[in-house]
Design an enzyme around this catalytic site. Structure first.
Site, PDB file in Angstrom:
ATOM      1  N   ASP A 181      27.339  26.237  73.032  1.00 15.74           N
ATOM      2  CA  ASP A 181      28.489  25.439  72.599  1.00 15.74           C
ATOM      3  C   ASP A 181      29.471  26.229  71.727  1.00 15.74           C
ATOM      4  O   ASP A 181      29.076  26.891  70.765  1.00 15.74           O
ATOM      5  CB  ASP A 181      27.958  24.231  71.816  1.00 15.74           C
ATOM      6  CG  ASP A 181      28.981  23.133  71.667  1.00 15.74           C
ATOM      7  OD1 ASP A 181      30.030  23.383  71.042  1.00 15.74           O
ATOM      8  OD2 ASP A 181      28.731  22.023  72.166  1.00 15.74           O
TER       9      ASP A 181
ATOM     10  N   SER B 198      33.944  22.909  73.426  1.00 13.88           N
ATOM     11  CA  SER B 198      33.043  21.848  73.865  1.00 13.88           C
ATOM     12  C   SER B 198      33.825  20.684  74.484  1.00 13.88           C
ATOM     13  O   SER B 198      34.526  20.860  75.464  1.00 13.88           O
ATOM     14  CB  SER B 198      32.176  21.400  72.691  1.00 13.88           C
ATOM     15  OG  SER B 198      31.030  20.725  73.129  1.00 13.88           O
TER      16      SER B 198
END
Length: 269
Positions: free
Chosen positions: A152, A40
């Protein structure tokens, strides 16, 4: 000879700005980074660093960053944000480089939503890989690549220490910028999702400690992961914690070199 050093940069939204401070301190201490893995926000900072952005330039970029640069809201179906602006933003910043062009090498972690597995991007389009890695479920729409849906990387591997170990690192330094708040102020869907991810990862992280040699964990409890206006302060927190870590990292280097009949950490000074 010297040990190959890997740096695993964790997810955490805007708290990931602390990675910039950590990179700056390691650079000032002349501690080389040979491999980077990132989830991320850690993936974004990692690829920019690998693209040639110095920690000083990254700091300036972070201070002037605003969410409107990457947030393109849409009618909710699988997420509130389409993510095309984010992809174009990254593409411009890295000048269309591919992951295999980066130095040091950077591997980007995302979650295969359909298989429920970790996916590691090692080559190809940087912008696409980072877009997949930052796709916070419920906020960003999943990124579709070759028929797969990605969300993510922090969902499955918030601080990807095993990945950087597999890349060839002799010494693994991890940067964990997450924070589980036991008394949070939940006022929006963003808060609900980010708190849920923090809860999910809280226990998972304890099982990954065996893959690392040193953990840098800045205290970022007062910073909301979805607010990007406190960059300067968050970067400073990263610097402060990294400065505490430098003596121990140099000792790890000395110990490794000693066990391999090599000199001392003077090489790094």
């Amino acid at each position: 000879m010297r040990p190959k050093i890997g740096l695993a940069l964790g997810s955490g939204g805007s708290r990931g700005y602390a990675h910039i401070g950590i990179l700056r301190v390691l650079a000032d201490a002349k501690i080389p980074i040979d491999y980077i893995s990132g989830s991320s926000m850690g993936a974004l900072i990692g690829v920019l660093y690998g693209s040639g952005y110095s920690p000083e330039l990254l700091e300036k970029l972070a201070i002037h960053f605003r969410r409107k640069y990457i947030f393109d809201f849409t009618v909710p179906k699988m997420g509130f944000i389409k993510g095309e602006k984010a992809k174009q933003f990254v593409k411009i910043l890295v000048n269309d480089k591919l992951l295999e062009d980066l130095s040091p090498p950077v591997h980007v972690i995302a979650t295969d939503l359909l298989k429920g597995e970790r996916f590691v991007f090692t080559k190809g389009d940087i912008a696409q890989a980072v877009r997949a890695s930052i796709a916070i479920p419920g906020i960003f729409m999943p990124e579709k690549i070759d028929g797969k849906l990605f969300v993510d990387g922090g969902v499955i591997d918030r601080v990807p220490v095993s990945v950087v170990k597999q890349m060839g690192a002799d010494i693994v330094i991890a940067a964990d910028v997450s924070y589980f708040n036991s008394t949070p102020e939940i006022t929006s869907i963003y808060d609900v999702i980010m708190q849920s991810m923090d809860i999910m990862e809280k226990e998972m992280m304890t099982h990954r400690q065996k893959h690392l040699d040193y953990m840098i964990r800045p205290m970022l409890n007062q910073y909301n992961a979805t607010q990007f206006t406190e960059a300067r302060e968050i970067i400073e927190r990263g610097k402060q914690e990294a400065e505490k870590a430098v003596p121990m990292i140099l000792k790890l280097i000395d110990d490794w070199k000693g066990s391999n009949n090599e000199g001392s950490s003077e090489t790094f000074k």
